[in-house]
Design a protein around this motif. Structure first.
Motif, PDB file in Angstrom:
ATOM      1  N   GLU A  73       0.866  -1.177   0.000  1.00  0.00           N
ATOM      2  CA  GLU A  73       0.000   0.000   0.000  1.00  0.00           C
ATOM      3  C   GLU A  73       0.903   1.227   0.000  1.00  0.00           C
ATOM      4  OE1 GLU A  73      -2.973  -0.024   3.153  1.00  0.00           O
ATOM      5  OE2 GLU A  73      -2.490  -2.147   3.414  1.00  0.00           O
ATOM      6  N   VAL A  74       0.561   2.224  -0.824  1.00  0.00           N
ATOM      7  CA  VAL A  74       1.392   3.413  -0.956  1.00  0.00           C
ATOM      8  C   VAL A  74       0.515   4.659  -0.873  1.00  0.00           C
ATOM      9  CG1 VAL A  74       3.035   4.613  -2.446  1.00  0.00           C
ATOM     10  CG2 VAL A  74       2.975   2.131  -2.431  1.00  0.00           C
ATOM     11  N   TRP A  75       1.027   5.711  -0.240  1.00  0.00           N
ATOM     12  CA  TRP A  75       0.319   6.982  -0.179  1.00  0.00           C
ATOM     13  C   TRP A  75       1.325   8.129  -0.184  1.00  0.00           C
ATOM     14  CZ3 TRP A  75       1.198   3.807   3.877  1.00  0.00           C
ATOM     15  CH2 TRP A  75       1.813   4.336   4.991  1.00  0.00           C
ATOM     16  N   ILE A  76       0.828   9.312  -0.541  1.00  0.00           N
ATOM     17  CA  ILE A  76       1.670  10.509  -0.537  1.00  0.00           C
ATOM     18  C   ILE A  76       1.524  11.150   0.836  1.00  0.00           C
ATOM     19  CG2 ILE A  76       2.077  12.759  -1.586  1.00  0.00           C
ATOM     20  CD1 ILE A  76       0.852  11.587  -4.164  1.00  0.00           C
ATOM     21  N   LYS A  77       2.636  11.339   1.536  1.00  0.00           N
ATOM     22  CA  LYS A  77       2.592  11.815   2.917  1.00  0.00           C
ATOM     23  C   LYS A  77       2.090  13.244   3.049  1.00  0.00           C
ATOM     24  CE  LYS A  77       5.907   8.790   5.070  1.00  0.00           C
ATOM     25  NZ  LYS A  77       7.085   8.686   5.901  1.00  0.00           N
ATOM     26  N   ASP A  78       2.451  14.154   2.152  1.00  0.00           N
ATOM     27  CA  ASP A  78       2.005  15.537   2.335  1.00  0.00           C
ATOM     28  C   ASP A  78       0.506  15.707   2.146  1.00  0.00           C
ATOM     29  OD1 ASP A  78       1.724  15.494  -0.434  1.00  0.00           O
ATOM     30  OD2 ASP A  78       2.919  17.281  -0.785  1.00  0.00           O
ATOM     31  N   SER A  79      -0.153  14.794   1.421  1.00  0.00           N
ATOM     32  CA  SER A  79      -1.601  14.893   1.249  1.00  0.00           C
ATOM     33  C   SER A  79      -2.337  14.491   2.530  1.00  0.00           C
ATOM     34  CB  SER A  79      -2.080  14.025   0.088  1.00  0.00           C
ATOM     35  OG  SER A  79      -1.860  12.659   0.352  1.00  0.00           O
ATOM     36  N   GLU A  80      -1.757  13.609   3.342  1.00  0.00           N
ATOM     37  CA  GLU A  80      -2.403  13.232   4.597  1.00  0.00           C
ATOM     38  C   GLU A  80      -2.262  14.334   5.648  1.00  0.00           C
ATOM     39  OE1 GLU A  80       0.978  10.672   7.070  1.00  0.00           O
ATOM     40  OE2 GLU A  80      -0.547   9.631   5.938  1.00  0.00           O
TER      41      GLU A  80
END
Length: 83
Positions: A73-80
């Motif tokens: 699973e991957v996500w963009i940290k600055d969007s959270e």
């Protein structure tokens, strides 16, 4: 900037899957349910990550890695942080 996460991303500037802009924003990777910070490369569709093995370096000065398969699973940290 786009919030599209690539299927494959590498932290090595020599790789064709390297994306400096995206890496500077920060990428979070969860592998087998655990957030990992030693990921050098990942591929979501094939279900694998390359993890750095300790502090060992190869002959070119890059971290030694091991390829491990499992759910990624991957996500963009600055969007959270904005949410």
């Amino acid at each position: 900037m786009t919030d599209t996460i690539p299927d494959r991303l590498s932290a090595s500037p020599d790789s064709p899957y390297y994306n400096e802009e995206l890496l500077s924003r920060g990428i979070g990777v969860r592998f087998k349910g655990e957030e990992r910070t030693t990921v050098e490369e990942y591929c979501i569709s094939e279900g694998w990550v390359r993890l750095a093995v300790g502090k060992t370096l190869d002959r070119r000065g890059r971290p030694m890695t091991i390829k491990v398969t499992g759910p990624v699973e991957v996500w963009i940290k600055d969007s959270e942080e904005d949410a």
